[in-house]
Write a protein that holds these residues in place. Sequence first.
Motif, PDB file in Angstrom:
ATOM      1  N   ALA A 111      10.840  -1.479  -4.385  1.00 60.85           N
ATOM      2  CA  ALA A 111      10.085  -0.314  -3.902  1.00 60.85           C
ATOM      3  C   ALA A 111       8.807  -0.782  -3.214  1.00 60.85           C
ATOM      4  O   ALA A 111       8.406  -0.240  -2.182  1.00 60.85           O
ATOM      5  CB  ALA A 111       9.753   0.609  -5.067  1.00 60.85           C
ATOM      6  N   GLY A 112       8.154  -1.801  -3.805  1.00 61.71           N
ATOM      7  CA  GLY A 112       6.916  -2.347  -3.220  1.00 61.71           C
ATOM      8  C   GLY A 112       7.174  -2.894  -1.831  1.00 61.71           C
ATOM      9  O   GLY A 112       6.394  -2.662  -0.913  1.00 61.71           O
ATOM     10  N   ARG A 113       8.308  -3.639  -1.722  1.00 63.84           N
ATOM     11  CA  ARG A 113       8.639  -4.221  -0.414  1.00 63.84           C
ATOM     12  C   ARG A 113       8.875  -3.121   0.613  1.00 63.84           C
ATOM     13  O   ARG A 113       8.399  -3.177   1.744  1.00 63.84           O
ATOM     14  CB  ARG A 113       9.901  -5.078  -0.540  1.00 63.84           C
ATOM     15  N   ARG A 114       9.578  -2.053   0.138  1.00 65.99           N
ATOM     16  CA  ARG A 114       9.888  -0.952   1.052  1.00 65.99           C
ATOM     17  C   ARG A 114       8.600  -0.242   1.495  1.00 65.99           C
ATOM     18  O   ARG A 114       8.431   0.101   2.656  1.00 65.99           O
ATOM     19  CB  ARG A 114      10.815   0.048   0.360  1.00 65.99           C
ATOM     20  N   ARG A 115       7.652  -0.068   0.488  1.00 61.82           N
ATOM     21  CA  ARG A 115       6.381   0.586   0.810  1.00 61.82           C
ATOM     22  C   ARG A 115       5.600  -0.235   1.846  1.00 61.82           C
ATOM     23  O   ARG A 115       5.034   0.288   2.788  1.00 61.82           O
ATOM     24  CB  ARG A 115       5.551   0.742  -0.468  1.00 61.82           C
ATOM     25  N   ALA A 116       5.606  -1.564   1.617  1.00 66.85           N
ATOM     26  CA  ALA A 116       4.874  -2.439   2.543  1.00 66.85           C
ATOM     27  C   ALA A 116       5.458  -2.322   3.949  1.00 66.85           C
ATOM     28  O   ALA A 116       4.720  -2.260   4.936  1.00 66.85           O
ATOM     29  CB  ALA A 116       4.948  -3.877   2.053  1.00 66.85           C
ATOM     30  N   GLN A 117       6.803  -2.265   4.007  1.00 65.38           N
ATOM     31  CA  GLN A 117       7.443  -2.132   5.322  1.00 65.38           C
ATOM     32  C   GLN A 117       7.069  -0.817   5.983  1.00 65.38           C
ATOM     33  O   GLN A 117       6.795  -0.743   7.176  1.00 65.38           O
ATOM     34  CB  GLN A 117       8.962  -2.186   5.147  1.00 65.38           C
ATOM     35  N   GLU A 118       7.014   0.246   5.115  1.00 70.84           N
ATOM     36  CA  GLU A 118       6.676   1.587   5.627  1.00 70.84           C
ATOM     37  C   GLU A 118       5.245   1.604   6.175  1.00 70.84           C
ATOM     38  O   GLU A 118       4.975   2.160   7.234  1.00 70.84           O
ATOM     39  CB  GLU A 118       6.840   2.595   4.484  1.00 70.84           C
ATOM     40  N   LEU A 119       4.330   0.939   5.408  1.00 73.40           N
ATOM     41  CA  LEU A 119       2.933   0.888   5.849  1.00 73.40           C
ATOM     42  C   LEU A 119       2.814   0.150   7.175  1.00 73.40           C
ATOM     43  O   LEU A 119       2.060   0.544   8.063  1.00 73.40           O
ATOM     44  CB  LEU A 119       2.076   0.184   4.798  1.00 73.40           C
ATOM     45  N   LEU A 120       3.597  -0.916   7.267  1.00 68.38           N
ATOM     46  CA  LEU A 120       3.588  -1.700   8.496  1.00 68.38           C
ATOM     47  C   LEU A 120       4.031  -0.840   9.674  1.00 68.38           C
ATOM     48  O   LEU A 120       3.433  -0.842  10.740  1.00 68.38           O
ATOM     49  CB  LEU A 120       4.552  -2.872   8.316  1.00 68.38           C
ATOM     50  N   ARG A 121       5.099  -0.045   9.381  1.00 68.44           N
ATOM     51  CA  ARG A 121       5.641   0.827  10.431  1.00 68.44           C
ATOM     52  C   ARG A 121       4.590   1.861  10.841  1.00 68.44           C
ATOM     53  O   ARG A 121       4.342   2.094  12.010  1.00 68.44           O
ATOM     54  CB  ARG A 121       6.896   1.529   9.921  1.00 68.44           C
ATOM     55  N   LEU A 122       3.924   2.455   9.774  1.00 68.31           N
ATOM     56  CA  LEU A 122       2.893   3.465  10.064  1.00 68.31           C
ATOM     57  C   LEU A 122       1.761   2.846  10.858  1.00 68.31           C
ATOM     58  O   LEU A 122       1.201   3.460  11.751  1.00 68.31           O
ATOM     59  CB  LEU A 122       2.363   4.053   8.760  1.00 68.31           C
ATOM     60  N   GLY A 123       1.403   1.611  10.461  1.00 66.66           N
ATOM     61  CA  GLY A 123       0.324   0.908  11.169  1.00 66.66           C
ATOM     62  C   GLY A 123       0.671   0.772  12.631  1.00 66.66           C
ATOM     63  O   GLY A 123      -0.156   1.002  13.511  1.00 66.66           O
ATOM     64  N   ARG A 124       1.964   0.407  12.859  1.00 69.60           N
ATOM     65  CA  ARG A 124       2.408   0.260  14.249  1.00 69.60           C
ATOM     66  C   ARG A 124       2.305   1.587  14.975  1.00 69.60           C
ATOM     67  O   ARG A 124       1.825   1.669  16.093  1.00 69.60           O
ATOM     68  CB  ARG A 124       3.851  -0.240  14.271  1.00 69.60           C
ATOM     69  N   VAL A 125       2.728   2.673  14.267  1.00 72.75           N
ATOM     70  CA  VAL A 125       2.649   4.009  14.872  1.00 72.75           C
ATOM     71  C   VAL A 125       1.193   4.346  15.154  1.00 72.75           C
ATOM     72  O   VAL A 125       0.846   4.887  16.196  1.00 72.75           O
ATOM     73  CB  VAL A 125       3.293   5.060  13.937  1.00 72.75           C
TER      74      VAL A 125
END
Length: 357
Positions: A111-125
């Motif tokens: 879940a942590g890895r997925r959250r980090a990926q999501e944050l990265l995606r949001l950061g990109r957005v």
Amino acid sequence: MRAAQPASFALVIDLKALVPRAEWPLPDNGPVRVALQHAGQERVLMPGQVAAQGGWHLGFRKHLAAESQAFDVVAERRIGWAELPWGRIAGWAVACGLVVLGVRAWAQQRAGRRRAQELLRLGRVGRLNAMGELAAGMAHELNQPLTAVLANTNAAQRLLADEPPDLETAREAMAQAADQARRAAEVIGRLRRSVQEPSDTTVRVPVVWADTVRRALDLLAPELQRLAVTAEVSGDTATTVMADPVALEQVLHNLLNNALHALEQVPAAERRLLLSLGTEGTQGVLRVRDSGPGIAPEALPRLFEPFFSTRPGGLGLGLSLCETLATRMGGTLSGGNAEPRGAEFWLALPLAPTPAR
Ligand code: ADP
């Protein structure tokens, strides 16, 4: 032994004597009680130590099919709580607990890895949004000089096509177009500088208020004419402030544009546009006041918020951009409602130490 009828016999078997105790292999103090039963009689083969109450009771009864020895073998076993293999149970519990903890840790890690990926995606957005804002700001700033270039070159073309051609006015129009094109280049240059060095790199030179006002009004002359508005300029036209000339012109242009949008909403006879130049302490203050509908109370606190707009088709970037520019020049931009009607915006900038001219 007694005969019931003359031709029959009755046989009484004493079970207690049937199986010799010595032949039974298990110890007396074992946990199992074994007995032979027949017709209400019982021969205890092994007394065992049947636990007291509690726990589980296991029973076993087997009828021996032999006709001559039709007994029931009965075995009993009571398992008490204390007899349970607590050590092994605890071992299993610990092992199961460890497995559950392991699975949970793995799930949490996933879940942590997925959250980090999501944050990265949001950061990109987020970065994409920031780029969008930058592009919108650029479009806003460049729109004005480019419109002026187009208007001036069109006018020059018409003037040159006249019979005889109005060379003098056409030359003036082309000069203005060149001026505006230079301004557009300066806007891009400023943007490039601020991207390369995000810190405050604003150039500040002494600027005469009146010059900027004249240039801004010239630029908006067709719009002023269309709305039948004559700008009234008052105050000390020689006031000189420290400013980035391009940024200052941008701020004033936006304020005048907003005032004209406001004036468009009132009848032509009631339209007034006042510009006053003055000093307050160590600052030069330029006020732009219109007799439009004014600012709604709920809009007042949000005027300088990016993307806040009540105007159909408005981007809501004008005032926020102006405020940023004013702050970069060491000044302030404020706005509010005017008395008896309309809105007023005032730009305060540090006065130049010595007049430019
Ligand atoms: P935009 O004009 O693109 O909507 P601005 O940042 O220039 O964005 O202005 C934000 C809002 O401030 C406008 O939509 C309008 O509601 C209000 N506003 C600005 N200037 C005036 C004015 N002179 N009179 C009335 N309202 C104004």
